[in-house]
Write an enzyme that holds these catalytic residues in place. Structure first.
Site, PDB file in Angstrom:
ATOM      1  N   GLU A 126       0.825  -1.207   0.000  1.00  0.00           N
ATOM      2  CA  GLU A 126       0.000   0.000   0.000  1.00  0.00           C
ATOM      3  C   GLU A 126       0.863   1.263   0.000  1.00  0.00           C
ATOM      4  O   GLU A 126       0.492   2.269  -0.612  1.00  0.00           O
ATOM      5  CB  GLU A 126      -0.954  -0.021   1.192  1.00  0.00           C
ATOM      6  CG  GLU A 126      -2.057  -1.070   1.028  1.00  0.00           C
ATOM      7  CD  GLU A 126      -2.919  -1.238   2.252  1.00  0.00           C
ATOM      8  OE1 GLU A 126      -4.155  -1.196   2.099  1.00  0.00           O
ATOM      9  OE2 GLU A 126      -2.365  -1.434   3.358  1.00  0.00           O
ATOM     10  N   GLU A 146      -3.858  -9.374   4.041  1.00  0.00           N
ATOM     11  CA  GLU A 146      -4.677  -8.958   5.180  1.00  0.00           C
ATOM     12  C   GLU A 146      -5.820  -9.920   5.488  1.00  0.00           C
ATOM     13  O   GLU A 146      -6.132 -10.174   6.666  1.00  0.00           O
ATOM     14  CB  GLU A 146      -5.244  -7.549   4.933  1.00  0.00           C
ATOM     15  CG  GLU A 146      -4.250  -6.421   5.129  1.00  0.00           C
ATOM     16  CD  GLU A 146      -3.428  -6.119   3.882  1.00  0.00           C
ATOM     17  OE1 GLU A 146      -2.732  -5.094   3.872  1.00  0.00           O
ATOM     18  OE2 GLU A 146      -3.484  -6.911   2.916  1.00  0.00           O
TER      19      GLU A 146
END
Length: 264
Positions: A126, A146
């Protein structure tokens, strides 16, 4: 009488613990330096990245973000610090700790380049997605694990990844745990080039050189206008061009072009 605050021309990094910073006239090189935990992104690193952003918002220049070496292997960032992440609750999620800093990096006035070797997982990917450009090595590993930890890629991964590489491959990464190598990332346009580890930083610097050769104001305004919603065009383009049409750089650069053409 109110005294104007003077903003320092250079960033004071004497107290930095998670980043190593080298600042030059046209660019800043930031190295993530928590190799003992594979550059896991903790709140100290986030705070230092905020300090970098504050400086670059006031003194725009190209930002190059890279990782470090650990036991002879490159590491960009293995993700958020799981020890800290495990203890976060609802209010922490609503604060958007990583989301806020990655969005701020993406909004910096001048272009951002991520030079990725080794792991760029979770928050590490990210962070790379917040950059305008990514270059990598064949050993790079891009992924969003995640969901395997019971959470989502809430710091930009769910939408930046889809916008950049398309929904089909993004779903493989986000919903099925696929990890891309550097070459695979190049094939889906996640990165713009793949280089040997010893050449990676030189490649990032060469890209920064190409950007630096252009008019800084034109680059900054181009980046801002590109980020505008579709409904803002074409009006915002005309306004931006009107600003640039009055700049000294426009006259100087166009005259230099004409001089070169006439001297051939």
């Amino acid at each position: 009488m109110t005294t104007a605050t003077t903003i320092p021309n250079t960033l004071d990094t004497r107290d930095f613990a998670a980043l190593t910073v080298a600042e030059h006239d046209d660019r800043m090189l930031v190295e993530l330096t928590r190799p003992e935990v594979r550059n896991a992104i903790d709140e100290t690193m986030v705070a230092e990245l905020h300090a970098v952003c504050t400086h670059l918002e006031n003194h725009p220049k190209i930002l190059v973000i890279t990782g470090t070496q650990h036991k002879g292997r490159g590491i960009f960032a293995s993700g958020a610090d799981i020890g800290q992440l495990r203890e976060r609750r609802r209010d922490d999620a609503l604060r958007g700790i990583n989301n806020t800093i990655f969005h701020r990096i993406a909004q910096l006035p001048s272009p951002v380049i991520a030079a990725v070797d080794g792991y760029a997982l979770g928050g590490g990917l990210e962070l790379a997605l917040a950059a305008d450009f990514r270059v990598a090595t064949p050993h790079a590993k891009f992924g969003q694990p995640e969901a395997g930890l019971g959470i989502i890629a809430a710091a930009g991964g769910l939408w930046r990844l889809k916008n950049l590489i398309g929904e089909a491959v993004a779903k493989e990464i986000l919903l099925a745990g696929r990890i891309l190598t550097g070459e695979e990332a190049l094939a889906v346009h996640l990165v713009t080039g793949v280089h040997a580890p010893e050449d990676l930083l030189d490649a990032a610097q060469a890209l920064a050189d190409r950007i630096s050769a252009l008019d800084p104001l034109a680059v900054r305004i181009s980046k801002q206008v590109m980020a505008m919603p579709a409904g803002a065009h074409p009006g915002v383009d005309n306004i931006a061009q009107a600003i640039l049409f009055e700049s000294d750089a426009k006259f100087d650069r166009m005259q230099a072009f004409l001089d070169r053409k006439n001297n051939k």
